[in-house]
Design a protein around this motif. Structure first.
Motif: not given
Length: 495
Positions: A415-420, A447-455, A460-466
């Motif tokens: 199973r592939p990894a999620s966007s996060f 990492i969790s802080l950066k994930w919250k800070e990004i727009s 959406m880019v990471w979601n598309e990859k997932a």
């Protein structure tokens, strides 16, 4: 005088109290001076020397009376106010007392109710106890005829255990103890004054110096004794287990028989009352012989009864006659009694011997029955062991199947990894390069802080990859499932 009579003067009436109606005062009798003054015969006194007029004195009296009235009114008002407060206090106290009495009344009523309930419960319990007592009395009359076959066997087993404990096999002694038994006499001869503690110390020191070859026979002896003991103990344990199984089965059977018998007894008890029967005597047991006196009385009884004597008179007469008889006269009766006594002794010996033989036969039968029971119990135990082994095998096979199912095929797509997770992989590398000595937990926190800070656009880019990875995974999974299905079909065809 005529003037005085024509114009009589009256004194002014005294001032009256307010609120009180008084009768008018009677007019005073006019004096001679007053009459002369009124006629002009006597000159009037000078104004300086004259006393104060009556009107001013009346006014002063009136003022003093009004003050007194006011004081009295104020005093009365105060008294009335104090009386009112006193009555109010009394009323409050009375009301409080009434409330207390009401509460006490309620409490007493509750207590009475509780006592009544207790009495009712007691009566019910007594009735229940009476019914139970009646049942128990009926049950006492119940005499079951069920045989308990295990009773003899269990007693025999208990006796065997006691005998074995007394003179049976004991636990095998270890090699050191066996060696000590052999060496004790030698060490004691060398050290006659040594006590038990000193002897044990000497033997312990000597045992340490003994070689392995010298210890070997004692160890072999211990092993042989141990094996024999374990074999006997194992057999006994196995027999006990088998007997327990058999006992459980027979208990079940006896319980059913008892229940059936009790139900029959209950039906019979309802129809008729059972009467207590006397203990039955053995008819084969020889009767005790009569004494010399009874032999004599039996001879005399017939003659005395012919003379119309009653039983008491017969007993008195025979007793007196026996007392008055000489030894020579008593001798024939005593000889008969002795002969009968000897005969009774012989018969009793034969009877006892017969009873002993019967008891021995019963014991033999019991032993044979016990052997049969043991065989039956062993069969039951074997049956139980077989069933247990079958159950165990089934459990093991099921466990194997489960374990086989748990084994994952390495060719199966993952199973592939999620966007996060994709984002965390990339950022983890960057953070590790930037901060080489950083801790793993701090990296995850960053990492969790950066994930919250990004727009949202970056997310959406990471979601598309997932999403792309998930689509690829689904296609691979479909292909894998098709391949498995084809392989299973081929296997079924071959079979």
């Amino acid at each position: 005088m005529a003037a005085v009579a024509e114009n009589p003067t009256f004194a002014e009436p005294a001032p009256t109290k307010k609120g009180r109606a008084k009768k008018a005062l009677k007019p005073k009798a006019v004096s001679s001076n007053e009459a002369n003054i009124a006629a002009g015969a006597v000159p009037e006194p000078s104004p300086v020397a004259s006393p104060p007029p009556e009107n001013s004195a009346g006014k002063e009296n009136h003022g003093s009376l009004s003050l007194k009235k006011k004081k009295r009114g104020a005093a009365k008002g105060k008294q009335q106010a104090s009386d009112a407060s006193y009555f109010e206090k009394q009323l409050q106290e009375m009301q409080e007392q009434l409330e207390k009495l009401k509460i006490e009344k309620e409490q007493t009523e509750e207590m009475l109710k509780a006592k009544e309930e207790q009495l009712e419960t007691r009566d019910r319990e007594q009735e229940k106890l009476k019914t139970e007592l009646k049942k128990l009395q009926k049950i006492k009359e119940f005499k079951p005829t069920v045989t308990f076959p295990l009773g003899i066997g269990i007693k025999d087993m208990e006796q065997d255990k006691k005998e074995k404990k007394k003179g049976g096999k004991k636990k095998p002694s270890p090699p050191y103890v066996l060696w000590c038994k052999d060496q004790w006499s030698e060490v004691k001869e060398a050290n006659p004054n040594a006590d038990f503690k000193a002897m044990s110390n000497l033997l312990g020191a000597k045992w340490k110096s003994v070689t392995a070859e010298e210890k070997k026979p004692y160890e072999e002896r211990y092993q042989a004794e141990k094996e024999a003991y374990l074999k006997v103990a194992g057999n006994e344990k196995r027999e006990l287990e088998a007997m327990k199984l058999l006992e459980d089965e027979q208990k079940h059977k006896t319980a059913i028989e008892l229940l059936e018998q009790y139900l029959l007894f209950k039906q019979e008890a309802e129809k008729e009352n059972n009467k207590k029967t006397k203990k039955e005597k053995d008819p084969l047991k020889p009767k005790h012989p009569m004494s010399a006196y009874f032999i004599f009385s039996n001879e005399r009884r017939a003659a005395l009864l012919a003379e119309n004597k009653n039983v008491l008179e017969v007993a008195k007469i025979t007793g007196e006659e026996w007392k008055n008889m000489t030894d020579i006269q008593k001798a024939p009766y005593e000889e008969i009694a002795l002969k009968r006594k000897e005969q009774y002794g012989q018969e009793m010996e034969a009877y006892k011997q017969k009873k002993e033989e019967e008891a021995a036969n019963v014991k033999k039968d019991g032993e044979e029955f016990m052997k049969l029971q043991k065989q039956e119990a062993m069969q039951l135990l074997k049956k139980k062991e077989r069933t247990e082994t079958l159950i165990k095998k089934e459990k093991e096979s099921r466990q194997k199947k489960k374990n086989e199912e748990k084994i994952v095929d390495p060719n199966k797509p993952k199973r592939p990894a999620s966007s996060f997770l994709l984002f965390s992989k990339e950022t983890r590398k960057c953070l590790a390069e930037e901060r080489p000595g950083i801790n793993h937990s701090t990296i995850t926190a960053l990492i969790s802080l950066k994930w919250k800070e990004i727009s949202e656009e970056e997310k959406m880019v990471w979601n598309e990859k997932a999403a792309q990875a998930m689509e690829a995974y689904k296609k691979e999974l479909e292909a894998y499932n098709q391949k498995l299905a084809a392989e299973n079909k081929d296997e079924n065809k071959d079979n």
